[in-house]
Design a protein around this motif. Sequence first.
Motif, short mmCIF file in Angstrom:
data_model
loop_
_atom_site.label_atom_id
_atom_site.label_comp_id
_atom_site.label_asym_id
_atom_site.label_seq_id
_atom_site.Cartn_x
_atom_site.Cartn_y
_atom_site.Cartn_z
N LYS A 198 0.83 -1.20 0.00
CA LYS A 198 0.00 0.00 0.00
C LYS A 198 0.87 1.25 0.00
N THR A 199 1.91 1.24 0.83
CA THR A 199 2.84 2.37 0.90
C THR A 199 3.57 2.54 -0.42
N ILE A 200 3.99 1.42 -1.02
CA ILE A 200 4.73 1.47 -2.28
C ILE A 200 3.88 2.10 -3.37
N ARG A 201 2.60 1.71 -3.43
CA ARG A 201 1.75 2.24 -4.48
C ARG A 201 1.52 3.74 -4.30
N ARG A 202 1.54 4.20 -3.04
CA ARG A 202 1.39 5.63 -2.81
C ARG A 202 2.52 6.41 -3.46
N PHE A 203 3.69 5.79 -3.59
CA PHE A 203 4.82 6.48 -4.19
C PHE A 203 4.81 6.39 -5.71
N GLY A 204 3.86 5.66 -6.29
CA GLY A 204 3.64 5.81 -7.72
C GLY A 204 4.31 4.83 -8.63
N VAL A 205 4.13 3.52 -8.41
CA VAL A 205 4.67 2.57 -9.37
C VAL A 205 3.66 2.28 -10.47
N GLU A 206 2.39 2.74 -10.29
CA GLU A 206 1.40 2.62 -11.36
C GLU A 206 1.62 3.79 -12.30
N ARG A 207 2.46 3.58 -13.32
CA ARG A 207 2.89 4.71 -14.15
C ARG A 207 1.86 5.02 -15.23
N GLY A 208 1.64 6.34 -15.44
CA GLY A 208 0.78 6.72 -16.56
C GLY A 208 -0.03 7.97 -16.27
N PHE A 209 -0.76 8.47 -17.30
CA PHE A 209 -1.60 9.64 -17.20
C PHE A 209 -3.05 9.22 -17.48
N ASN A 210 -3.94 9.38 -16.48
CA ASN A 210 -5.36 9.09 -16.67
C ASN A 210 -5.61 7.73 -17.32
N GLY A 211 -4.97 6.72 -16.78
CA GLY A 211 -5.19 5.38 -17.29
C GLY A 211 -4.36 4.99 -18.49
N LYS A 212 -3.67 5.96 -19.10
CA LYS A 212 -2.83 5.65 -20.26
C LYS A 212 -1.40 5.38 -19.78
N SER A 213 -0.76 4.45 -20.43
CA SER A 213 0.59 4.08 -20.01
C SER A 213 1.57 5.22 -20.25
N CYS A 214 2.55 5.30 -19.36
CA CYS A 214 3.58 6.34 -19.47
C CYS A 214 4.70 5.83 -20.37
N PRO A 215 5.30 6.68 -21.19
CA PRO A 215 6.45 6.24 -22.01
C PRO A 215 7.56 5.71 -21.11
N ARG A 216 8.44 4.91 -21.69
CA ARG A 216 9.54 4.37 -20.89
C ARG A 216 10.39 5.49 -20.33
N LEU A 217 11.06 5.21 -19.25
CA LEU A 217 11.94 6.20 -18.63
C LEU A 217 13.21 6.33 -19.46
N VAL A 218 13.43 7.51 -20.01
CA VAL A 218 14.63 7.78 -20.81
C VAL A 218 15.73 8.24 -19.87
N LYS A 219 16.93 7.68 -20.04
CA LYS A 219 18.05 8.04 -19.17
C LYS A 219 19.16 8.70 -19.99
N LEU A 220 19.70 9.78 -19.43
CA LEU A 220 20.87 10.43 -20.00
C LEU A 220 21.94 10.48 -18.91
N VAL A 221 23.09 9.87 -19.17
CA VAL A 221 24.17 9.84 -18.17
C VAL A 221 25.38 10.57 -18.75
N LEU A 222 26.04 11.37 -17.90
CA LEU A 222 27.09 12.25 -18.40
C LEU A 222 28.26 12.33 -17.45
N SER A 223 29.44 12.51 -18.03
CA SER A 223 30.65 12.78 -17.25
C SER A 223 31.77 13.18 -18.20
N ALA A 224 32.74 13.91 -17.66
CA ALA A 224 33.95 14.19 -18.43
C ALA A 224 34.89 12.99 -18.40
N THR A 225 34.64 12.06 -17.47
CA THR A 225 35.47 10.85 -17.34
C THR A 225 34.54 9.66 -17.11
#
Length: 518
Positions: A254-281
């Motif tokens: 119940k606590t986990i779901r409050r933090f939002g693992v049901e991803r999406g907007f108004n019943g529609k699925s949310c796009p995948r999480l895009v990741k950008l990782v950066l460093s000079a090294t």
Amino acid sequence: MEKKPKEENNKKKNVPALPWMRNPIDITDIDQCPISCVPFLDPRLGGALQNMRFTSLFPVQVAVWQETIGPGSFGRDLCINSPTGSGKTLAYALPIVQALSTRAVKCLRALVVLPTRDLALQVKEVFEALAPAVGLSVGLAVGQSSIADEISLLINKPKLEAGICYDPQDLSQDFGSSVDILVATPGRLMDHISNTNGFTLEHLCYLVVDETDRLLREAYQSWLPTVLQLTRPCSDTNFPLCENLTSLGFGSLKTIRRFGVERGFNGKSCPRLVKLVLSATLTQDPSKLAQLDLHHPLLLTTGQNRYQLPELLRSFKVMCESKLKPLYLVSLLQGLREEKSIVFTSSVESTHRLCTLLKFFGDLQIVFKEYSRLQHQSERSKTLTAFRTGKVQVLVSSDAMTRGMDVEGVRNVINYDMPTYIKTYIHRAGRTARAGQTGQCFTLLHKDEVKRFKKILQKADQDSCPVHSIPSESIEALRPMYTSALEKLRRRVEAETHGKRKRKNKLSTVSGHNRKAD
């Protein structure tokens, strides 16, 4: 058995273990692009860039744009290995702001994680220069203010009518995000995930991990696995979501779901999480990169060497006698006149001692300040502002300044203590020669350090480093002041040590009384 040539062995060591890292996009093959010619750029953002005094996008910014808003269309996660000062912050800020502007939904959709408060503040400024132009808002979670103050800025709380009893579970659904983009440090991010009602990552579309090698090297309360689990759809059966989050301390389903693992907007699925990782090294360690769970990653880099120095940087070594090292520093700074410079030491203690010693030299006609984690955040912020505005010409710093900090107009970097690793040298030197400007990096060395320093530079394909000579007469002229300053420093250190010991004894006494009372 015949031994393989040493050169061949070295080449094999430099070959990345991960196949996708072996065929990167070379940023050096890409030209700058005038703002007016950037394809698909929202005119409002074009105006914001002009207000920021940009006339063109730098190569790394063009490369990222092509893989996000351009033909790439955020189809793959991006790993960006580019020298300090090449424009990495704007490279990810611009396409993220443009992408979010196409959908008018007020919720947290982009998260940028950085290792330090100062760096987070700097990145927030870049986003704030862009986001309002297209109706987006930016939040900050770094622990600089109280968490209650942060919550009031990040979360819209429901309005409650007096005399009515509300179900806490129903109320939690009425909380909403006040920001579209959040710039955060890992510790404060975890505070909000664990304790802030209404803080959810269920709508998150973009995750930026800036200064990736440092963030992966230090656990920071398991922030990364937590974020990845909280943004993974419940339908993804390959990951035991509930069990993993419970083990991280998030309690019941119940606590986990409050933090939002049901991803999406108004019943529609949310796009995948895009990741950008950066460093000079950017690390090439497969086990570290695996933590990011990258989706068909694409590497953007400058040349084949992982370690790249700014193109317009000139490096010099300054040979000096160990006992007279402060004199060589003072003489060098006097020769640089009023040019904005940063002096790096090996530790916060060395920074404090060196700054104290310089104060005892008398009137050097150089305004300098200490900058290290020994200082309170508000004091560091004031020092940085004074340095940026030119009221302070020289900053004496520990490596708190080495990662990503961008101060316009820094002409010189001085390594008072030789860096131990090429990574440290690159991040220090990268405070100058930024955004197409020239800069100089001086390293003070005694004769026993020359060979080690040469090996460090060779890792960045830099074989030559000329000597910058300090006139002997300038050293001799400073000797009388130096003798006096050393004696004053000795007395100051004794006084500080005595004060620390006294405070420690007082705390021990109070603690002892408390134990007796118990």
